[in-house]
Write an enzyme that holds these catalytic residues in place. Structure first.
Site, PDB file in Angstrom:
ATOM      1  CG  HIS A   1     -13.709   2.258   3.252  1.00 42.56           C
ATOM      2  ND1 HIS A   1     -14.784   3.662   3.662  1.00 42.56           N
ATOM      3  CD2 HIS A   1     -12.352   2.947   4.051  1.00 42.56           C
ATOM      4  CE1 HIS A   1     -13.615   4.516   4.147  1.00 42.56           C
ATOM      5  NE2 HIS A   1     -12.828   4.314   3.859  1.00 42.56           N
TER       6      HIS A   1
ATOM      7  NE  ARG B   1      -5.929   1.320   0.208  1.00 38.46           N
ATOM      8  CZ  ARG B   1      -6.564   2.403   0.953  1.00 38.46           C
ATOM      9  NH1 ARG B   1      -5.864   2.529   1.123  1.00 38.46           N
ATOM     10  NH2 ARG B   1      -7.701   2.704   0.800  1.00 38.46           N
TER      11      ARG B   1
ATOM     12  CD  GLU C   1      -9.258  -2.014   4.310  1.00 41.34           C
ATOM     13  OE1 GLU C   1      -9.944  -0.728   3.627  1.00 41.34           O
ATOM     14  OE2 GLU C   1      -9.143  -1.528   5.101  1.00 41.34           O
TER      15      GLU C   1
ATOM     16  CG  ASN D   1      -1.860   0.972   1.236  1.00 44.15           C
ATOM     17  OD1 ASN D   1      -1.740   1.701   0.219  1.00 44.15           O
ATOM     18  ND2 ASN D   1      -2.896   1.166   2.266  1.00 44.15           N
TER      19      ASN D   1
ATOM     20  NE  ARG E   1     -11.162  11.699   4.608  1.00 41.03           N
ATOM     21  CZ  ARG E   1     -10.936  10.463   4.233  1.00 41.03           C
ATOM     22  NH1 ARG E   1     -12.089   9.742   3.739  1.00 41.03           N
ATOM     23  NH2 ARG E   1     -10.242   9.403   4.687  1.00 41.03           N
TER      24      ARG E   1
END
Ligand code: AMP
Length: 399
Positions: free
Chosen positions: A180, A91, A385, A7, A241
């Site tokens: 996601h 990823r 993940e 990642n 956010r």
């Protein structure tokens, strides 16, 4: 069979090597401050412990070179030779409209990922650098791209087209993409295993509540809607956010409040959400503590977070025809905060949702938290993940 999961961010790189016969994590690590002074690699071999290297690594190539050397290190490594790595799963945040599945990377894939840079200007460029450097340093090992957006490519037009000029979609690709996806897919599959039910016959709502947070409606085993949108800024309120707000606020910030476009973007992405409202922190542990101590804005931030999640769950239940089969909570907040789970589902009995307070005490492990009589099964399922990326990587190779 060992799969390396990468990642790659702009100044950091996370990795794991997973033994795909046992799904055991053999080692994992994080390289921080790549391209800055005092870069540091923290590598953990699951059996032999931690190994830290500090230095100045001015680019991703030097950093990844060190990671590969570490993976084959006599003491802390997990392979004798890097070619023992069966495949590398990368990823990749944005796969645009083209990729609804993970894909073997070649020059054609890379050039499409370059096209997607305009859709994910912060995330795709370092993802591409990671792929290019790994391909150069491991030329004999297949590289697979696993996209955050791919799982959501099943969302129907009615949910992904924004009510704006249609030509903006046609000319610039402005639509909902969702993110996601790897996490929502993993926890949904895991739920099927835990319940021993076919997820194709279920209606599920997955709540990934971490620093970034999104909710996904899954019907027939596929995503039919999700709360994030064209970018990961949309949807429910998050750590920093804003989530959905009146779009005119952006132009108001620029025209009336003296913000530049960059500053407007920065405030909505990094200074909003529960941090912006509470003024305390983006971390739910701090905000929950402050709220308990009587901090009113901390309490308001939490209430807004819960309110928006409740509304999203109810909307997705409506889109899926009423009572759903299961709700999943995952990621940092979803897995650990019993307060959040209880508050989000408060007053949702009209949808057949009933939480058992004792069961809700679960933290960081799989557990059913719904009451015996609840029509809707509610589960905590830790996301993974990296394992999902490794599994998809193998699937592409063995297909
Ligand atoms: P993630 O992005 O999935 O790593 O989630 C990180 C976030 O999870 C942190 O910023 C915290 O807000 C939240 N978190 C982690 N542990 C707890 C906890 N025990 N209680 C409440 N929130 C937590």
């Amino acid at each position: 069979m060992k799969v390396l999961v990468i990642n790659c961010g702009s100044s950091s790189l996370k990795y794991q090597v997973i033994n795909m016969n046992t799904y055991e994590v053999m080692c994992q690590g994080i390289f921080e401050r790549i391209g800055l002074e005092d870069s540091v690699l923290t590598h953990k071999n699951s059996l032999k412990g931690k190994y830290v290297v500090k230095g100045n690594f001015s680019n991703h190539k030097d950093a990844i070179n060190l990671v590969l050397e570490t993976l084959s290190d006599k003491k802390y490594g997990v392979v004798n030779d890097i070619n023992e790595i069966y495949a590398v799963g990368h990823r990749v945040v944005h796969g645009g409209e083209k990729y609804s599945k993970s894909v073997l990377i070649d020059e054609e894939v890379l050039s499409y990922l370059e096209e997607c840079v305009k859709l994910a200007p912060i995330h795709n460029p370092p993802n591409i650098i990671g792929i290019r450097v790994c391909s150069e340093l491991m030329p004999n090992i297949p590289m697979i791209a696993v996209f955050d957006t791919a799982f959501h490519q099943t969302i129907p037009e009615v949910a992904y087209i924004y009510p704006i000029e249609y030509s903006l979609y046609e000319n610039y690709g402005i639509r909902k993409y969702g993110f996601h996806g790897t996490s929502h897919k993993y926890v949904t599959q895991k739920l099927g295993e835990v319940l021993n039910r076919d997820i194709k016959e279920m209606k599920i709502i997955s709540c990934h509540l971490g620093n970034g947070a999104s909710i996904c409606a899954i019907k027939g085993g596929v995503s039919i809607d999700t709360s994030m949108g064209f970018t990961p800024l949309a949807g429910i309120a998050m750590g920093t956010r804003s989530g959905n707000i009146d779009p005119s606020i952006s132009t108001f910030l620029i025209e009336e409040c003296g913000y530049t476009a960059e500053e407007a973007n920065e405030t909505l992405n990094k200074k909003s959400g529960v941090l912006g409202i509470s003024g305390v922190s983006s971390d739910f542990r701090d905000i929950e503590k402050a709220a308990l101590e009587g901090n009113k804005r901390a309490k308001l931030a939490l209430d807004i977070f819960y309110y928006r999640i409740r509304g999203q769950i109810a909307a997705y239940a409506a889109h899926m025809g009423g009572v759903v089969d299961a709700i999943i909570f995952t990621a940092g907040i979803g897995e650990n905060s019993s307060i959040t789970r209880k508050a989000c589902l408060e007053g949702m009995n009209f949808l057949g949702i009933d939480i058992d307070n004792n069961r809700n005490n679960v933290r960081g492990e799989i557990g059913e938290i719904s009451a015996e009589a609840s029509k809707v099964k509610v589960f905590v399922i830790p996301t993974n993940e990296e394992l999902m990326i490794a599994k998809e990587t193998l699937e592409v190779i063995l297909a």
